[in-house]
Design an enzyme around this catalytic site. Structure first.
Site, PDB file in Angstrom:
ATOM      1  N   LEU A 289       2.362   5.228  -5.718  1.00  9.97           N
ATOM      2  CA  LEU A 289       2.482   6.393  -6.941  1.00  9.97           C
ATOM      3  C   LEU A 289       3.365   5.929  -7.998  1.00  9.97           C
ATOM      4  O   LEU A 289       3.835   6.386  -8.621  1.00  9.97           O
ATOM      5  CB  LEU A 289       3.046   7.608  -6.012  1.00  9.97           C
ATOM      6  CG  LEU A 289       2.091   8.566  -5.194  1.00  9.97           C
ATOM      7  CD1 LEU A 289       2.800   9.729  -4.965  1.00  9.97           C
ATOM      8  CD2 LEU A 289       0.749   8.936  -6.365  1.00  9.97           C
TER       9      LEU A 289
ATOM     10  N   CYS B 151      10.274   6.575  -1.487  1.00 12.44           N
ATOM     11  CA  CYS B 151       9.804   7.635  -1.878  1.00 12.44           C
ATOM     12  C   CYS B 151       8.762   8.189  -0.786  1.00 12.44           C
ATOM     13  O   CYS B 151       8.658   9.508  -0.307  1.00 12.44           O
ATOM     14  CB  CYS B 151       9.069   7.718  -3.028  1.00 12.44           C
ATOM     15  SG  CYS B 151      10.107   7.274  -4.455  1.00 12.44           S
ATOM     16  N   HIS B 152       7.851   7.138  -0.276  1.00 12.16           N
ATOM     17  CA  HIS B 152       6.713   7.860   0.442  1.00 12.16           C
ATOM     18  C   HIS B 152       6.710   6.783   1.828  1.00 12.16           C
ATOM     19  O   HIS B 152       5.703   6.964   2.489  1.00 12.16           O
ATOM     20  CB  HIS B 152       5.397   7.826  -0.136  1.00 12.16           C
ATOM     21  CG  HIS B 152       5.210   8.883  -1.263  1.00 12.16           C
ATOM     22  ND1 HIS B 152       5.818   8.285  -2.701  1.00 12.16           N
ATOM     23  CD2 HIS B 152       5.409  10.103  -1.371  1.00 12.16           C
ATOM     24  CE1 HIS B 152       5.603   9.301  -3.284  1.00 12.16           C
ATOM     25  NE2 HIS B 152       5.681  10.589  -2.674  1.00 12.16           N
ATOM     26  N   GLY B 153       7.602   5.724   2.017  1.00 11.27           N
ATOM     27  CA  GLY B 153       7.590   4.989   3.125  1.00 11.27           C
ATOM     28  C   GLY B 153       6.914   3.921   3.072  1.00 11.27           C
ATOM     29  O   GLY B 153       6.516   3.100   4.091  1.00 11.27           O
TER      30      GLY B 153
END
Length: 179
Positions: free
Chosen positions: A125, A143-145
């Site tokens: 992203l 943020c999202h791993g």
């Protein structure tokens, strides 16, 4: 025998041709500024390529520079990082790519394995990953791993692709040109 009569152009024909030509020139003059404004700004063109002295970056360290508004990671990899990147089984990768495919040759024509240059934007992203984090000591996007290895290849998490390698070349042994 049939006679062939050529029709002489009239004043009306001339006015039609002249009006059409005038309209075409006027339309081109009106459209040109709209097309011209789509060209990149002078400040963008100035950032199209940057030259960077990497001689002062010690082994095991990384610097971040800005190119075209994006962070670029310039990492001086240690022997252990290079070995870890080369020893990966390509079948274990989401986006299989060898370590050598992500590197460029130096001015002597030899592959520069100690220098890794990546665009520092997560392919999930668009976050900026942290260096020397995660279980592979590469990059970690908090943020999202998403977890990347020491070659910037995706190993775990939602990111679908490896970190992008920008167009770059070695100008000398201690200078690179990005872009």
């Amino acid at each position: 025998m049939a006679e062939i009569h050529a029709v002489e152009p009239t004043r009306r024909d001339f006015l039609y041709v002249a009006t059409g030509a005038f309209a075409a020139v006027g339309a081109a003059a009106a459209v040109w500024p709209l097309i011209d404004q789509m060209n990149p700004d002078a400040s963008v063109l100035a950032l199209a390529s940057i030259e960077l002295d990497i001689g002062a970056v010690p082994v095991g360290q990384e610097i971040t520079v800005k190119w075209r508004g994006k962070p670029v990671f310039v990492r001086h990899r240690s022997e252990a990082e290079i070995k870890a990147a080369e020893d990966v089984n390509l079948a274990d990768l989401k986006d299989p790519q060898t370590d050598d495919a992500r590197l460029k040759a130096g001015p002597d024509g030899k592959l520069e394995k100690e220098w890794l240059i990546l665009i520092g934007i997560c392919t999930h992203l668009g976050c900026v990953p942290l260096a020397y984090k995660g279980e592979y000591d590469g990059y970690f996007c908090p943020c999202h791993g998403s977890v990347y290895d020491t070659s910037g290849r995706i190993r775990k998490g939602p990111a679908p692709l490896n970190l992008e390698v920008p167009p770059y070349k070695f100008v000398s042994a201690t200078k690179i040109q990005i872009g």
